[in-house]
Design a protein around this motif. Structure first.
Motif, PDB file in Angstrom:
ATOM      1  N   LYS A 192     -10.531  -2.391 -26.143  1.00 33.66           N
ATOM      2  CA  LYS A 192     -11.032  -1.026 -26.222  1.00 33.66           C
ATOM      3  C   LYS A 192     -10.042  -0.108 -25.508  1.00 33.66           C
ATOM      4  O   LYS A 192      -9.306  -0.541 -24.614  1.00 33.66           O
ATOM      5  CB  LYS A 192     -12.402  -0.897 -25.552  1.00 33.66           C
ATOM      6  N   ILE A 193     -10.040   1.150 -25.911  1.00 31.16           N
ATOM      7  CA  ILE A 193      -9.272   2.176 -25.202  1.00 31.16           C
ATOM      8  C   ILE A 193     -10.238   2.930 -24.297  1.00 31.16           C
ATOM      9  O   ILE A 193     -11.353   3.285 -24.717  1.00 31.16           O
ATOM     10  CB  ILE A 193      -8.597   3.144 -26.188  1.00 31.16           C
ATOM     11  N   MET A 194      -9.811   3.149 -23.090  1.00 33.48           N
ATOM     12  CA  MET A 194     -10.643   3.835 -22.101  1.00 33.48           C
ATOM     13  C   MET A 194      -9.866   4.985 -21.487  1.00 33.48           C
ATOM     14  O   MET A 194      -8.649   4.904 -21.307  1.00 33.48           O
ATOM     15  CB  MET A 194     -11.082   2.858 -20.999  1.00 33.48           C
ATOM     16  N   VAL A 195     -10.563   6.072 -21.146  1.00 33.55           N
ATOM     17  CA  VAL A 195     -10.005   7.172 -20.359  1.00 33.55           C
ATOM     18  C   VAL A 195     -10.917   7.401 -19.166  1.00 33.55           C
ATOM     19  O   VAL A 195     -12.144   7.508 -19.324  1.00 33.55           O
ATOM     20  CB  VAL A 195      -9.878   8.458 -21.198  1.00 33.55           C
ATOM     21  N   GLN A 196     -10.340   7.431 -17.990  1.00 37.18           N
ATOM     22  CA  GLN A 196     -11.079   7.747 -16.771  1.00 37.18           C
ATOM     23  C   GLN A 196     -10.608   9.096 -16.241  1.00 37.18           C
ATOM     24  O   GLN A 196      -9.402   9.397 -16.276  1.00 37.18           O
ATOM     25  CB  GLN A 196     -10.889   6.667 -15.714  1.00 37.18           C
ATOM     26  N   VAL A 197     -11.561   9.886 -15.740  1.00 38.87           N
ATOM     27  CA  VAL A 197     -11.252  11.187 -15.141  1.00 38.87           C
ATOM     28  C   VAL A 197     -11.900  11.254 -13.767  1.00 38.87           C
ATOM     29  O   VAL A 197     -13.092  10.923 -13.618  1.00 38.87           O
ATOM     30  CB  VAL A 197     -11.765  12.354 -16.014  1.00 38.87           C
ATOM     31  N   GLN A 198     -11.135  11.672 -12.764  1.00 39.11           N
ATOM     32  CA  GLN A 198     -11.633  11.806 -11.400  1.00 39.11           C
ATOM     33  C   GLN A 198     -10.854  12.912 -10.713  1.00 39.11           C
ATOM     34  O   GLN A 198      -9.975  13.526 -11.328  1.00 39.11           O
ATOM     35  CB  GLN A 198     -11.493  10.476 -10.658  1.00 39.11           C
ATOM     36  N   SER A 199     -11.162  13.182  -9.440  1.00 37.01           N
ATOM     37  CA  SER A 199     -10.524  14.320  -8.769  1.00 37.01           C
ATOM     38  C   SER A 199      -9.829  13.960  -7.472  1.00 37.01           C
ATOM     39  O   SER A 199      -9.487  14.847  -6.685  1.00 37.01           O
ATOM     40  CB  SER A 199     -11.561  15.421  -8.511  1.00 37.01           C
ATOM     41  N   SER A 200      -9.583  12.684  -7.254  1.00 35.06           N
ATOM     42  CA  SER A 200      -8.795  12.277  -6.087  1.00 35.06           C
ATOM     43  C   SER A 200      -8.204  10.907  -6.357  1.00 35.06           C
ATOM     44  O   SER A 200      -8.710  10.136  -7.178  1.00 35.06           O
ATOM     45  CB  SER A 200      -9.650  12.262  -4.811  1.00 35.06           C
ATOM     46  N   LEU A 201      -7.135  10.607  -5.646  1.00 35.78           N
ATOM     47  CA  LEU A 201      -6.425   9.336  -5.752  1.00 35.78           C
ATOM     48  C   LEU A 201      -5.833   9.109  -4.363  1.00 35.78           C
ATOM     49  O   LEU A 201      -4.653   9.346  -4.117  1.00 35.78           O
ATOM     50  CB  LEU A 201      -5.342   9.430  -6.830  1.00 35.78           C
ATOM     51  N   PHE A 202      -6.667   8.672  -3.450  1.00 37.99           N
ATOM     52  CA  PHE A 202      -6.422   8.757  -2.007  1.00 37.99           C
ATOM     53  C   PHE A 202      -6.179   7.376  -1.411  1.00 37.99           C
ATOM     54  O   PHE A 202      -6.761   6.395  -1.880  1.00 37.99           O
ATOM     55  CB  PHE A 202      -7.651   9.423  -1.369  1.00 37.99           C
ATOM     56  N   PRO A 203      -5.354   7.275  -0.384  1.00 41.17           N
ATOM     57  CA  PRO A 203      -4.566   8.329   0.274  1.00 41.17           C
ATOM     58  C   PRO A 203      -3.167   8.496  -0.295  1.00 41.17           C
ATOM     59  O   PRO A 203      -2.331   9.147   0.318  1.00 41.17           O
ATOM     60  CB  PRO A 203      -4.495   7.823   1.714  1.00 41.17           C
ATOM     61  N   LEU A 204      -2.914   7.891  -1.482  1.00 35.69           N
ATOM     62  CA  LEU A 204      -1.604   8.091  -2.106  1.00 35.69           C
ATOM     63  C   LEU A 204      -1.295   9.582  -2.214  1.00 35.69           C
ATOM     64  O   LEU A 204      -0.203  10.022  -1.861  1.00 35.69           O
ATOM     65  CB  LEU A 204      -1.590   7.434  -3.482  1.00 35.69           C
ATOM     66  N   TYR A 205      -2.267  10.358  -2.713  1.00 34.07           N
ATOM     67  CA  TYR A 205      -2.115  11.813  -2.795  1.00 34.07           C
ATOM     68  C   TYR A 205      -3.020  12.479  -1.767  1.00 34.07           C
ATOM     69  O   TYR A 205      -4.123  11.994  -1.481  1.00 34.07           O
ATOM     70  CB  TYR A 205      -2.478  12.308  -4.196  1.00 34.07           C
ATOM     71  N   ASP A 206      -2.549  13.602  -1.235  1.00 36.11           N
ATOM     72  CA  ASP A 206      -3.356  14.333  -0.263  1.00 36.11           C
ATOM     73  C   ASP A 206      -4.622  14.867  -0.927  1.00 36.11           C
ATOM     74  O   ASP A 206      -4.669  15.076  -2.135  1.00 36.11           O
ATOM     75  CB  ASP A 206      -2.557  15.468   0.377  1.00 36.11           C
TER      76      ASP A 206
END
Length: 632
Positions: free
Chosen positions: A581-595
């Motif tokens: 299957k193809i999946m797309v995930q959406v979120q608003s942080s990727l921590f602590p790699l990004y501030d």
């Protein structure tokens, strides 16, 4: 009188005790010696160390290695901030193949002269270090840069290494990819070929320092280590523990820098005082510089499909210089199934993925070395592919005339968290989640240690099931595929979204969901039950919302207003197989790699205050889609 041979022997024996007694050791004889010659007479190689003068008088530490008997040989150069001395003495062996990095073995065994050099200001070289030293011009009035240093180095080598045939190639990955590209700007006539691998090209747009405006905390430790005592000081003193907790408890990234005494490092200040894409960054972008330069040096650009540090640079340079390649034989692009710099190591596997052999060695022997042999040794033209990519999923190399090869087809977020090649029935429908900066989404499972190579190097292929069930991660999934979907290019995100706050980060992941069975085998790139139901990320990228109107024009978002966020995922050659299957995930942080984004607009996120960090409701509309570059 002529003594009998036996008498001579006895006489010699008689003087030995006296001579030995003069050097006799006692309990108090000092045990230190000045040096030990590691290279023994039986060594099969020659090593020279030179301090090569630059045009301003600065001398750069340079190691020259070759096998004994080497003559009329090309030079293969690398210019590094990572200690040339160490590159040239990996072990104490007397065999050259054992002391050089694995990527160099075939070269030194085949009449190449291998040269490693410390760039100015680093390790054993003289001068001052400037990270990614800008090209001489508006930002650098010294007349000295990595281009001039490469020119001066090559000029010295071809005039002072008698075993040379006068032809030079340059190669290197990451920072060394940057110095490789810089050597191609106003190149020395003896520079005949270049292989920049995972080069640092634009640190703001998508390489080391930022991605689309979001700052990469992971590089703080690197910056401090490189900026202290000519990179000889060792690691930073934050101790062991979970980086997720460490960064979260500190507050903003600016608070973290202050807590650990990093805030006044010059390059740290360059980043924190220039958070937007102004001339400060854009004038340094190597792809923009090379777009204006004539194409003089045959160039093979290399990047890993899951490059966790510099996925942006090689394709960006390819796009900048390939239009000048009128006969499609001067510029080539290679995308392999590797992590950052994986091309120079062992390419059997990455994380849980297993490939059909050592893909990195295969590439180096079948493609990279013949490329250099042709331009540096006069070997027959190997007909280097214009584009060489490794199709993950099916696990084989593809040769293509151009890049991208796929044609964009949109796959849409739809009702009931579906994903379809047909537009949603109601594009105004949306799915919501609450993003809480106090509980950011981790980029890998905790505990997180970003300096642990076992965590860091394969993180881009980590199974995404660890976040799929979080309420602040939207998950859209297609039906089971009944035929393969082959993508060749950079998937493009069209995210139509709104926030109740005044700023937001948007993270989009394209994921290959493996079947919940173990019937598929190694030919599909994995072995064993650990891959059952695996959610393999094919591309992950972040976009800082304040830059939706322009990377040089940050502005507050209007609460509730739908904005169109358009950005690319990394370039890939991947096949979603039938049954997946193809999946797309959406979120608003990727921590602590990004501030963390505080989600309320502040002038400079580095210095956000505790009260600035607020929950916000994020809405993703069903007009959102991913343009998949599907190859027919």
């Amino acid at each position: 009188m002529k003594l009998h041979p036996l008498m001579l022997a006895l006489a010699a024996t008689a003087v030995l005790p006296a001579a030995y007694a003069a050097d006799a050791v006692t309990p108090m004889t000092p045990d230190g010696v000045a040096s030990y010659q590691k290279i023994r007479p039986e060594a099969d190689f020659i090593k020279r160390v030179e301090m090569v003068p630059m045009r301003d008088g600065t001398k750069l530490y340079t190691v020259i290695l070759m096998k004994k008997g080497t003559t009329n040989a090309p030079i293969l150069l690398s210019r590094s901030p990572y200690d040339a001395k160490g590159d040239a003495e990996r072990t104490g062996s007397q065999h050259i193949r054992d002391i050089v990095p694995v990527m160099d073995v075939e070269f030194v065994e085949d009449n190449y002269i291998r040269v490693y050099q410390d760039i100015r200001g680093m390790h054993n070289s003289e001068g001052e270090y400037v990270t990614n030293r800008p090209l001489a011009g508006p930002q650098n009035d010294t007349g000295i840069d990595e281009s001039t240093d490469a020119y001066d180095t090559i000029d010295w080598l071809v005039n002072h290494v008698p075993e040379s045939n006068g032809k030079v190639g340059i190669v290197g990955s990451s920072y060394l990819g940057f110095t490789t590209l810089m050597a191609e700007i106003h190149p020395h006539p003896a520079l005949k070929a270049a292989v920049p691998q995972s080069p640092m090209v634009d640190g703001w747009m998508g390489d080391d320092w930022f991605h689309n405006g979001a700052f990469r905390n992971v590089n703080i430790g690197y910056t401090v280590m490189q900026g202290t005592a000519k990179a000889e000081s060792g690691g930073i003193a934050v101790g062991a523990g979970d980086d997720y907790s460490r960064f979260l408890e500190a507050g903003s990234t600016g608070d973290y820098l202050k807590k650990w005494g990093f805030e006044n490092y010059p390059f740290i200040r360059k980043m924190t005082e220039n958070p937007a894409y102004t001339d400060f960054w854009s004038l340094q972008a190597v792809d923009k510089i090379m777009a204006k330069e004539p194409l003089k040096v045959p160039t093979m650009l290399v990047v890993g499909q899951w490059d966790q540090e510099d996925s942006y640079g090689a394709p960006a340079v390819y796009n900048a210089i390939e239009p000048k390649d009128k006969h499609n034989n001067m510029v080539s692009l290679v995308i392999g199934p590797w992590r950052h710099s994986g091309v120079n190591h062992y390419g059997y596997k990455l994380g849980a993925l297993t490939f059909t052999g050592d893909t990195a060695h295969e590439f180096r022997v079948k493609y990279m070395k013949p490329f250099f042999d042709h331009y540096l040794k006069g070997a027959p033209d190997p007909k280097t592919p214009p584009v060489l990519t490794y199709a993950t999923g099916e696990n084989h190399w593809n040769v293509s005339p151009k890049w991208p090869m796929g044609k964009a087809e949109k796959i849409y977020m739809t009702d009931n968290m579906g994903l379809s090649f047909k537009p949603a029935a109601n594009e105004n429908a949306h799915d919501d989640y609450v993003s809480d900066p106090a509980k950011p989404v981790p980029f890998i499972p905790r505990p997180i240690n970003m300096s642990d190579s076992h965590q860091w190097k394969p993180w881009l292929v980590h199974d995404q099931r660890f976040v799929s069930s979080r309420p602040d991660v939207l998950v859209y999934t297609s039906d089971v595929l009944n035929k393969p979907v082959h993508i060749m290019g950079a998937p493009m995100v069209n995210l139509f979204a709104a926030t109740s706050g005044t700023d937001a980060d948007w993270v989009v992941k394209l994921v290959d969901v493996y079947p919940n069975t173990t019937s598929e085998g190694a030919s599909q790139g994995y072995v064993g039950p650990e891959m059952t139901g695996f959610e393999l990320p094919i591309g992950i990228e972040i976009f800082r919302g304040r830059y939706v109107k322009g990377f040089d024009k940050p502005e507050a978002l209007t609460p509730g207003k739908v904005e169109h966020y358009h950005f690319g995922l990394p370039n890939v050659d991947h096949v979603f197989l039938p049954g997946h299957k193809i999946m797309v995930q959406v979120q608003s942080s990727l921590f602590p790699l990004y501030d963390r984004n505080p989600q309320t607009y502040v002038d400079n996120i580095f210095f956000a205050k505790k009260g600035d960090y607020q929950k916000a409701t994020m809405s993703v509309f069903h007009s959102s889609n991913i343009e998949l570059p599907i190859a027919k």
